[in-house]
Scaffold this active site. Sequence first.
Site, short mmCIF file in Angstrom:
data_model
loop_
_atom_site.label_atom_id
_atom_site.label_comp_id
_atom_site.label_asym_id
_atom_site.label_seq_id
_atom_site.Cartn_x
_atom_site.Cartn_y
_atom_site.Cartn_z
N HIS A 2 -40.83 21.35 29.75
CA HIS A 2 -39.86 20.82 28.79
C HIS A 2 -39.55 19.35 29.08
CE1 HIS A 2 -35.68 20.69 26.94
NE2 HIS A 2 -36.40 21.20 25.95
N ARG B 296 -22.02 20.51 23.82
CA ARG B 296 -22.11 20.76 22.38
C ARG B 296 -22.14 22.24 22.03
NH1 ARG B 296 -27.61 19.96 20.77
NH2 ARG B 296 -27.74 22.21 20.58
N HIS C 200 -27.54 15.55 21.64
CA HIS C 200 -28.68 16.13 22.35
C HIS C 200 -28.94 15.52 23.72
CE1 HIS C 200 -33.06 17.36 22.66
NE2 HIS C 200 -32.52 18.49 22.21
#
Length: 817
Positions: free
Chosen positions: A444, A573, A601
């Site tokens: 990732h 978030r 993000h």
Amino acid sequence: MKKRDYSYTQNRELSWLKFDERVLSEAEDENVPLIEKLRFISIFTSNLDEFYMVRCGSLYDLTLVNKKKKDNKTGLTPRQQLNAIFEATRPLYEKRDEIYNKITQKLSKYNIARYKFDELNMVRKQYISKYFYDEVMPLLSAQIIDQHQPFPHLINKSLYIYSMLEIPEDNDDGENSKMNLFMGLIPVPSTLPRYIMFPGTNEFILLEDLILAFTESVFSNYKVIYKTITSVTRNSDINLQQTPIDEDEDYRHYMKKILKKRKRLAPIRLEFYGDNNPKYTKPLKKELGLHKNQIFTSKTPLDLDYIEDIIKELPERIVKELTFPEFNSQNNSHIRKNKSLLDQLDENDILLFYPYQTMNHFIDFLKEAARDPEVLSIKITLYRVAKNSEVIKYLLEALDNGKEVTVLIELRARFDEQNNIINAELLEESGVHILYGFEDFKVHSKICSVTKKHDNQIKHYTQIGTGNYNEKTAGRYTDYSYFTSNEEIGDDANEFFNNLSLSNLKGHYNKFLVAPTTIRSGIIDLIDKEIDKAKNNQPAEIVMKMNSLTDRKIIDKLAEASQNGVPIQMIIRGICCIIPGIPGKTENIKIKGIVGRYLEHSRIYSFGKGEDRILYISSADLMTRNTAKRVEIACPIEDPEIKDRIIEDLEIMLKDDIKGRKINEHGDYEKIIQEEHINSQEFFQERAIKEMENYVYDEADIKFGVMKGKSIQNHINLKNDDKTLEQLEETKLNLEKTQDELNSLKIEFNDLKQELKKSIESSNKISEELKEIKSLAEKQTDQVTIKDAVLITSPNNKKNEEGFFGKVKNLLGMSNK
């Protein structure tokens, strides 16, 4: 074994549902334009769909294989968690319906309206009926389920018209005495537009509503006693460890099989749109093997993806009025547009902040690396890329230019697998060295390394990001992209790619924290240092920003830090499994979440205060899946100016009370009450614009007609005259476009000249042939009798192919017939 303390933690799934409700609440905000409200409802809906497919799917699997496994935040079993989810979801459907209804009423004032067939006037009914029989009916594949036809597979999230049908069965006496009920299914074709717009209006009918209205016409031999619209949600969480790859099987082929398998996994939810009468829908529920609490009824359309297409058809003035003010990502004022980006990185590090600053700078970085003759190699990790990606384009160009190109592409990026498989095939077939990562760990990380040889010295240029190399999401997600020529970071990047090639997860790094080995332990060590400072009455502080927090070990360490007096502020978030403000446990922890125009993000981890502050940006959230089950990178930010900029950004976000909500001691979102109001995302937009307005151009920009440094004041006032670099570049592009158009017109003109010349020649030829025919006609008119004419023009007469009639036939392109 030590008993877990559940007093300051909450279940991750229920926390996520609270987050999605927070997204839905944006559609209630009076400061959000109407069309944007619709978009938030659509985002809420697609979020919920994915949540059921993945998280509920995973819990469903656990009920089959490990039903006693307990959640480490609440002690709930998989079945208990699912039941809690189903119960918490139902009010969200009701809230969505209420908000959607209010928004559609307000949109009707702008003549934007959705109709059902029964609501149409006679003229529109005639119009839409013709459309149905001409365009829709031929594509329908209706099916009746009876003893001869088994229940079909219902495709995940596809729409169906479900009906109960009745037909009399004749007995031996010929009387219609016994009535039979059958299930009828009509799949809503995915090949047709989701809506039909009435000509000259902004009013429409959904395809599923249209088919529903004509169900009786589809099942014309039956009596329709009940009909509704339905959709099934299936488990999409495939455990790859339980689906081993064959030794001789290609990995891409293996992933293609996995994607096919996903389509047929177990149902997890059943939705009805408009109406759900248990008397008639019970057979469907039974066939799918679902319980009552897995059935949901919605008065909002089940699939809202059509909204973006509707917006494209609306008049520009309406769209402008009902959407957020237009914002274009700005250039970074520290980047000299016409100077080598690699040369600039030799002088200083660069930070981009998406979407406020453009991703085009990264594309330029790749483009320059692809074309620089001194660049030897480019290495990059790809997780999610855009369709028609510029990133892929310049990687292929680099390969064509003789560079060594290595790409690790993660085929298991959920719901992007197919796109990644296509890109992997394209790159590999072109000659790019492709890596597929590790069997048990998704890669990732977001890292790109460029190696260059200059004056016989090897130099590494490294880019580290918190988000994907995706042009589309870079305009909608807030992320950092950090560029540096720092030797130690470059060496770490090179070592990282070497370890990927060797499938080595235990590499040693001087600067990076790398999961699954050192991110969790590194974060815990840094928290311990702040605890030691607090115990010794030294300034201590922890500030973190992430998408989600679920890692129980880190949660417990944060609680320990709070109990030792370390002030902790977090911006989270999404999922937040730690509950702040619990006396004696988490009273020194404050948490807020920001939901606004852009998806937050970026991941930032800050420890300490002042000059002692240690700051990392990362691709990793503090979730168990990131810290223990993925390959992630956390990169330190040591450049003083960039470090200060990120800290400033954190301070602005921590002050946000307009789009920010605090999490209270119950784990719920709560509005923030303060005197000074700030919307952090709007602040960053305005700052990016102002920085470019104050941009001072250097000598490299002279070709664009501007001067260097302070002398700019003597020649041109950029701010007053509004001649920014973007405008000058736009002018240049327009000139180039105009030149291209002129060249195109020139080519078209030459083509027309040639065609005209050919036409004139053809015309002259025809004229000569007509003269010849006329001459022949004059000679033969008196000689040819009617009998002769019939004989000559007969298809069986070879004379038909020559002479006068043959010439006429050929001239007119006639056949013998």
